[in-house]
Design a protein around this motif. Structure first.
Motif, PDB file in Angstrom:
ATOM      1  N   GLY A   1     -39.991 -64.814  64.574  1.00 19.50           N
ATOM      2  CA  GLY A   1     -40.825 -64.316  65.673  1.00 19.50           C
ATOM      3  C   GLY A   1     -41.258 -62.876  65.470  1.00 19.50           C
ATOM      4  O   GLY A   1     -42.423 -62.521  65.681  1.00 19.50           O
ATOM      5  N   GLY A   2     -40.323 -62.020  65.033  1.00 18.48           N
ATOM      6  CA  GLY A   2     -40.670 -60.622  64.784  1.00 18.48           C
ATOM      7  C   GLY A   2     -41.656 -60.469  63.643  1.00 18.48           C
ATOM      8  O   GLY A   2     -42.576 -59.642  63.704  1.00 18.48           O
ATOM      9  N   GLN A   3     -41.494 -61.278  62.600  1.00 20.00           N
ATOM     10  CA  GLN A   3     -42.429 -61.226  61.471  1.00 20.00           C
ATOM     11  C   GLN A   3     -43.813 -61.715  61.882  1.00 20.00           C
ATOM     12  O   GLN A   3     -44.830 -61.155  61.453  1.00 20.00           O
ATOM     13  N   ARG A   4     -43.878 -62.749  62.728  1.00 20.44           N
ATOM     14  CA  ARG A   4     -45.189 -63.228  63.194  1.00 20.44           C
ATOM     15  C   ARG A   4     -45.900 -62.151  64.004  1.00 20.44           C
ATOM     16  O   ARG A   4     -47.124 -61.991  63.907  1.00 20.44           O
ATOM     17  N   GLN A   5     -45.140 -61.397  64.804  1.00 19.72           N
ATOM     18  CA  GLN A   5     -45.784 -60.329  65.565  1.00 19.72           C
ATOM     19  C   GLN A   5     -46.276 -59.228  64.632  1.00 19.72           C
ATOM     20  O   GLN A   5     -47.327 -58.618  64.884  1.00 19.72           O
ATOM     21  N   ARG A   6     -45.580 -58.986  63.543  1.00 18.43           N
ATOM     22  CA  ARG A   6     -46.042 -58.009  62.563  1.00 18.43           C
ATOM     23  C   ARG A   6     -47.341 -58.485  61.893  1.00 18.43           C
ATOM     24  O   ARG A   6     -48.225 -57.675  61.591  1.00 18.43           O
ATOM     25  N   ILE A   7     -47.463 -59.801  61.667  1.00 20.93           N
ATOM     26  CA  ILE A   7     -48.707 -60.355  61.116  1.00 20.93           C
ATOM     27  C   ILE A   7     -49.853 -60.109  62.096  1.00 20.93           C
ATOM     28  O   ILE A   7     -50.963 -59.715  61.700  1.00 20.93           O
ATOM     29  N   ALA A   8     -49.584 -60.346  63.402  1.00 17.98           N
ATOM     30  CA  ALA A   8     -50.615 -60.126  64.426  1.00 17.98           C
ATOM     31  C   ALA A   8     -51.031 -58.649  64.464  1.00 17.98           C
ATOM     32  O   ALA A   8     -52.216 -58.323  64.627  1.00 17.98           O
ATOM     33  N   ILE A   9     -50.074 -57.756  64.307  1.00 17.65           N
ATOM     34  CA  ILE A   9     -50.385 -56.323  64.285  1.00 17.65           C
ATOM     35  C   ILE A   9     -51.175 -55.977  63.024  1.00 17.65           C
ATOM     36  O   ILE A   9     -52.153 -55.218  63.073  1.00 17.65           O
ATOM     37  N   ALA A  10     -50.791 -56.568  61.894  1.00 15.50           N
ATOM     38  CA  ALA A  10     -51.520 -56.325  60.638  1.00 15.50           C
ATOM     39  C   ALA A  10     -52.962 -56.795  60.754  1.00 15.50           C
ATOM     40  O   ALA A  10     -53.886 -56.124  60.278  1.00 15.50           O
ATOM     41  N   ARG A  11     -53.176 -57.951  61.388  1.00 15.07           N
ATOM     42  CA  ARG A  11     -54.538 -58.467  61.571  1.00 15.07           C
ATOM     43  C   ARG A  11     -55.387 -57.482  62.370  1.00 15.07           C
ATOM     44  O   ARG A  11     -56.586 -57.290  62.087  1.00 15.07           O
ATOM     45  N   ALA A  12     -54.768 -56.840  63.377  1.00  8.71           N
ATOM     46  CA  ALA A  12     -55.508 -55.870  64.184  1.00  8.71           C
ATOM     47  C   ALA A  12     -55.761 -54.574  63.412  1.00  8.71           C
ATOM     48  O   ALA A  12     -56.821 -53.954  63.544  1.00  8.71           O
ATOM     49  N   MET A  13     -54.806 -54.161  62.594  1.00  9.98           N
ATOM     50  CA  MET A  13     -54.886 -52.856  61.942  1.00  9.98           C
ATOM     51  C   MET A  13     -55.730 -52.846  60.667  1.00  9.98           C
ATOM     52  O   MET A  13     -56.150 -51.785  60.212  1.00  9.98           O
ATOM     53  N   VAL A  14     -55.978 -54.005  60.062  1.00 10.15           N
ATOM     54  CA  VAL A  14     -56.645 -54.030  58.765  1.00 10.15           C
ATOM     55  C   VAL A  14     -58.059 -53.465  58.836  1.00 10.15           C
ATOM     56  O   VAL A  14     -58.586 -52.935  57.841  1.00 10.15           O
ATOM     57  N   LEU A  15     -58.694 -53.507  60.006  1.00  6.12           N
ATOM     58  CA  LEU A  15     -60.051 -52.981  60.156  1.00  6.12           C
ATOM     59  C   LEU A  15     -60.065 -51.493  60.522  1.00  6.12           C
ATOM     60  O   LEU A  15     -61.129 -50.913  60.737  1.00  6.12           O
TER      61      LEU A  15
END
Length: 530
Positions: free
Chosen positions: A424-438
């Motif tokens: 769950g924590g890793q999935r939230q990090r993926i969601a944060i990465a998706r937002a931050m990549v731009l």
């Protein structure tokens, strides 16, 4: 005290594609009559698997060994007739997310009546009378008018009350509650916990309570079992566990708390977004001609501002307009009133002009499992925004993905994996990465930590602080966890039924709240922590 449930040396393993995973490793505990026992631990520790094993609700890939005695009768290996008699009748479950547990196509009356007919043979007026009685018992106002309602027409707290009514329908001896308050606001949490305590007393219920929220455990549990990696590492009376924990993991759990304050905002920081008397009303239309007969007043004249490097926390109960306000600022829903982004009025921007706004404003949602496509790899999920808006520079997309994964604490070698292969924590990090990549300027964080364990919450809060510090990000932080809001926010907005009832520096709002509603919110959070 006689034991309603006795679990002895329970072992559960799952076999898939020839590989075997040991999920529960020799767990033993009892639940006494009229007692509340809490199973606590991080995601993946085996709490829910243990609970589901009690009445053989695991899938065919599960291999269960050991003993589970309910009222002295063995449940492991019991025939289907015996299990059907116990499930939902003697042992009932309340699950974490009522919206996924309730059938969206059936009315409340039909869903509750199903259990009554199956176990008690009640139908028609007799069943309806019992349903009204149950809904009244769990605090649903005007229950007769709610019988024909569907789950989506209820608030989060109301849906959880319906789940409790369904669980109580047949007068169970043991209630197993699996994270029943995780997604609820503090005031609604307090109401649900008070209701469970009252029902436990009046119905002489035994309660097995599964949670990662130690504030709730301290408040309601008689005994605590701490689980880690499929084992119970410590168990005993609640006061003893909290006052004198012995195992290093228990000590770590009890000390996990988001504390501190964010870095101060520069005096000359650029204003990223502002609203001026923002109003969002949704028309209520009825009849063949869809005549407007009223409005749902989601947000009423909200005026707020957020600067670079600043976090504005937005708190309030479900339905208060928190997320609606953020979505309007991102121009994802219509609104009236002023919205400026970096000094420009964005209300009249064309679709083409809004594309730039979309790349500079990003959002991270509450449930990472629900917001990530199960059919896309981690790399595809993170890179999707770059395919629409372009990469921040001319490097290949994969390089950007690897870079941002490293920034959020993920190993880039896992970018080929799918969401279900992460915690769950890793999935939230993926969601944060998706937002931050731009490389956005403003990020809306919509309950980004509420579904996470306490230790993971602390990690995510630290990650968000680090990213804000590095990129001078502006955050709109929506949450019902007031401790996390205080640790993250420079300013706080308190919303109630669409109105901004309080707005100011976080220290002022938390230390000297001006309105009665804010005082009630803070009191509920303080009561939970005791």
């Amino acid at each position: 005290m006689s034991a309603v449930l006795q679990v002895n040396n329970l072992r559960v393993s799952f076999t898939q594609d020839g590989a075997t995973t040991q999920a529960v490793k020799g767990v033993s505990f009892d639940v006494g009559r009229g007692e509340t026992v809490a199973l606590v631990g991080e995601s993946g520790s085996g709490k829910s698997v243990t609970a589901l094993s009690t009445v053989s609700l695991l899938g065919e890939s599960a291999h269960v060994e050991g003993s589970v005695l309910y009222e002295g009768q063995e449940m492991i290996g019991a025939d289907d007739a015996r299990l059907r008699a116990v499930r939902g009748n003697d042992i009932s479950f309340i699950f974490q997310e009522p919206m996924t547990s309730l059938n969206p196509l059936h009315t409340l009356e039909k869903q509750i009546a199903e259990s009554l007919e199956l176990h008690r043979g009640l139908k028609g007026d007799e069943a309806r009378k019992r349903i009204v009685e149950l809904l009244t018992r769990v605090g649903i106002r005007d229950p007769e008018s709610r019988l024909s309602a569907y789950p989506h027409q209820l608030s989060g707290g109301q849906r959880q009350r319906v789940m409790i009514a369904m669980a109580l329908a047949n007068g169970p001896d043991l209630l197993i509650a699996d994270e029943p308050t995780t997604a609820l606001d503090v005031t609604i949490q307090a109401q649900i916990l008070e209701l469970l305590a009252e029902l436990k007393q009046s119905e002489n219920l035994s309660l097995l309570f599964i949670t990662h929220d130690l504030g709730i455990v301290r408040r309601i549990a008689d005994r605590v079992c701490v689980m880690k990696d499929g084992e119970i590492v410590e168990q005993g009376p609640t006061k003893e566990i909290f006052d004198n924990p012995q195992h290093p993991y228990t000590i770590k759990l009890l000390s996990a708390e988001s504390t501190g304050t964010p870095d101060p905002v520069e005096p000359d920081a650029e204003e990223i977004a502002r609203t001026d008397k923002l109003k969002i009303w949704f028309p209520i239309q009825r009849g063949l001609m869809k005549r407007t007969v009223g409005y749902v007043k989601a947000v009423n004249e909200a005026s707020i501002a957020v600067r670079a490097g600043e976090t504005v926390g937005i708190v309030g109960e479900s339905g208060s307009g928190k997320t609606t306000l953020a979505l309007a600022i991102m121009r994802l829903i219509g609104s009236e009133g002023g919205i400026t982004y970096r000094g420009e009025d964005v209300r009249k921007w064309s679709t083409r002009e809004l594309r730039r706004l979309r790349s500079e404003m990003q959002i991270v949602f509450q449930d990472p499992y629900g917001s990530l496509s199960p059919r896309m790899t981690c790399e595809q999920i993170i890179a999707e925004g770059m395919q629409v808006h372009g990469a921040p520079d001319n490097r290949p997309h994969r390089e950007h993905v690897a870079e941002v994964m490293t920034e959020v604490g993920l190993n880039p070698t896992t970018m080929h994996r799918y969401p279900h292969e992460f915690s769950g924590g890793q999935r939230q990090r993926i969601a944060i990465a998706r937002a931050m990549v731009l490389r956005p300027r403003l990020v809306v964080l919509d309950e980004p930590t509420s579904a996470l364990d306490m230790t993971v919450q602390v990690q995510i809060v630290e990650l968000l602080r680090d990213l804000q510090r590095k990129y001078d990000l502006a955050y709109l932080f929506i949450s019902h966890d007031l401790k996390v809001v205080r640790a993250m926010s420079h300013k706080v907005i308190v919303m109630k039924q669409g109105d901004v009832v309080e707005y100011g520096a976080a220290s002022e709002v938390f230390d000297t709240p001006r309105t009665e509603y804010t005082q009630t919110l803070l009191a509920a959070a303080l009561d939970k922590a005791r």
